[in-house]
Scaffold this motif. Structure first.
Motif, mmCIF file in Angstrom:
data_model
loop_
_atom_site.group_PDB
_atom_site.id
_atom_site.type_symbol
_atom_site.label_atom_id
_atom_site.label_comp_id
_atom_site.label_asym_id
_atom_site.label_seq_id
_atom_site.Cartn_x
_atom_site.Cartn_y
_atom_site.Cartn_z
ATOM 1 N N UNK A 1 0.846 -1.306 0.075
ATOM 2 C CA UNK A 1 -0.029 -0.160 0.111
ATOM 3 C C UNK A 1 0.910 1.144 0.058
ATOM 4 N N UNK A 2 0.692 2.006 -1.085
ATOM 5 C CA UNK A 2 1.603 3.286 -0.865
ATOM 6 C C UNK A 2 1.353 4.043 0.063
ATOM 7 N N UNK A 3 2.307 4.981 0.177
ATOM 8 C CA UNK A 3 2.292 5.985 1.503
ATOM 9 C C UNK A 3 1.452 7.141 0.973
ATOM 10 N N UNK A 4 0.708 7.818 2.193
ATOM 11 C CA UNK A 4 -0.081 8.937 1.914
ATOM 12 C C UNK A 4 0.593 10.005 0.958
ATOM 13 N N UNK A 5 -0.227 10.708 0.361
ATOM 14 C CA UNK A 5 0.762 11.925 -0.305
ATOM 15 C C UNK A 5 -0.070 13.045 0.102
ATOM 16 N N UNK A 6 0.836 14.155 0.275
ATOM 17 C CA UNK A 6 0.380 15.501 0.653
ATOM 18 C C UNK A 6 0.063 16.260 -0.697
ATOM 19 N N UNK A 7 -1.331 16.622 -0.821
ATOM 20 C CA UNK A 7 -1.679 17.249 -2.076
ATOM 21 C C UNK A 7 -1.518 18.833 -1.879
ATOM 22 N N UNK B 1 -4.495 15.562 2.252
ATOM 23 C CA UNK B 1 -3.789 14.338 2.178
ATOM 24 C C UNK B 1 -4.278 13.250 1.439
ATOM 25 N N UNK B 2 -3.945 12.442 0.306
ATOM 26 C CA UNK B 2 -4.646 11.268 -0.227
ATOM 27 C C UNK B 2 -3.933 10.325 0.511
ATOM 28 N N UNK B 3 -5.104 9.503 1.297
ATOM 29 C CA UNK B 3 -4.972 8.400 2.444
ATOM 30 C C UNK B 3 -4.373 7.108 1.452
ATOM 31 N N UNK B 4 -3.992 6.182 2.109
ATOM 32 C CA UNK B 4 -3.594 5.012 1.329
ATOM 33 C C UNK B 4 -4.926 4.154 1.036
ATOM 34 N N UNK B 5 -5.977 4.519 1.588
ATOM 35 C CA UNK B 5 -7.294 3.834 0.944
ATOM 36 C C UNK B 5 -7.690 4.562 -0.130
ATOM 37 N N UNK B 6 -7.344 5.755 -0.596
ATOM 38 C CA UNK B 6 -7.940 6.489 -1.812
ATOM 39 C C UNK B 6 -8.692 7.633 -1.201
ATOM 40 N N UNK B 7 -8.937 7.955 0.006
ATOM 41 C CA UNK B 7 -9.767 8.986 0.424
ATOM 42 C C UNK B 7 -8.914 10.331 0.622
ATOM 43 N N UNK B 8 -9.415 11.350 0.528
ATOM 44 C CA UNK B 8 -8.603 12.627 0.813
ATOM 45 C C UNK B 8 -9.178 13.189 1.903
ATOM 46 N N UNK B 9 -8.114 13.218 2.884
ATOM 47 C CA UNK B 9 -8.502 13.954 4.290
ATOM 48 C C UNK B 9 -8.027 15.469 4.136
ATOM 49 N N UNK B 10 -8.746 16.309 4.739
ATOM 50 C CA UNK B 10 -8.460 17.723 4.661
ATOM 51 C C UNK B 10 -8.747 18.464 6.076
#
Length: 170
Positions: A91-97, A137-146
Motif C-alpha cells: 500500500x503506497x504511502x499517503x501523499x500530501x496534495x 492528504x491522499x490517504x492509502x485507502x484512496x480517500x482525501x483527508x482535509x
C-alpha cells in the motif's frame, strides 16, 4: 497427490498471483467499482475458480479453497502490520496534495488527480477556498483527508469523508 493438498497449493498460487497483479496494475483498478469494474471482478473470479479447485468440485474442495484464501489474506495482513517496508510496498504511502493553501502539482500528477477533482474533494469537506486548506492528504485507502483553518477565528477543522468513488494510485 492428495486432492485437498492440491486445492491448497492451487488456491495459494492464485491468491499470490492476484495480489501481485493488483499491485502491478494499480489498486485504482479496484477502487472505483463502476459497472466495468464489477464485470471485471466477476470474470476474474470465474476465471480463477477452476485454477483453484481443479477437478475437485466437491463441497469440501470449495470450503478448503475459501479457508486457504482467508488464511493467506490473514497472513498477508499480519506481514503488513509487522513489516513497515512490506506494508509500504503493498500500500503506497499517503501523499500530501495541499499544504498551507499551496497545491503540489507534482504530487497531483503522480497520483493522477486533476485540479478539478481536488477542488471537488475540498468542497465536499465544506471548505470554500483552497487558501483555507492547511493540509490535504491522499490517504492509502484512496480517500482525501482535509485539515482546514478558519481565518476568522483561527480554529482548525479536520474532516475525512469516505468517498463513494474512491481514487487510489499505485
Amino acid at each position: 497427490m492428495n486432492p485437498i493438498l492440491d486445492v491448497v497449493i492451487r488456491s495459494l498460487c492464485v491468491y499470490l498471483f492476484m495480489v501481485i497483479a493488483i499491485r502491478l496494475f494499480g489498486k485504482n483498478q479496484l477502487s472505483q467499482l463502476n459497472a466495468g469494474d464489477v464485470v471485471l471482478l466477476l470474470l476474474i473470479s470465474n476465471a480463477v475458480q477452476n485454477a483453484m479447485v481443479g477437478e475437485n468440485t466437491s463441497l469440501e474442495g470449495g470450503i478448503v479453497a475459501a479457508l486457504v484464501l482467508f488464511a493467506a489474506n490473514f497472513t498477508l495482513k499480519r506481514l503488513m502490520f509487522s513489516n513497515r517496508g512490506f506494508a509500504s510496498f503493498m500500500e503506497a504511502d499517503p501523499v500530501i496534495l495541499v499544504k498551507d493553501g499551496n497545491v503540489d502539482q507534482v504530487a497531483l500528477r503522480k497520483v493522477k488527480i486533476t485540479f478539478d477533482e481536488l477542488n471537488e474533494a475540498i468542497r465536499e469537506h465544506g471548505v470554500e477556498a483552497m487558501e483555507n486548506v492547511k493540509l490535504a492528504i491522499l490517504e492509502v485507502d484512496g480517500n482525501i483527508s482535509v485539515i482546514s483553518e478558519d481565518k476568522d477565528d483561527q480554529q482548525t477543522h479536520y474532516s475525512r469523508i469516505k468517498r463513494k468513488n474512491k481514487r487510489k494510485y499505485h
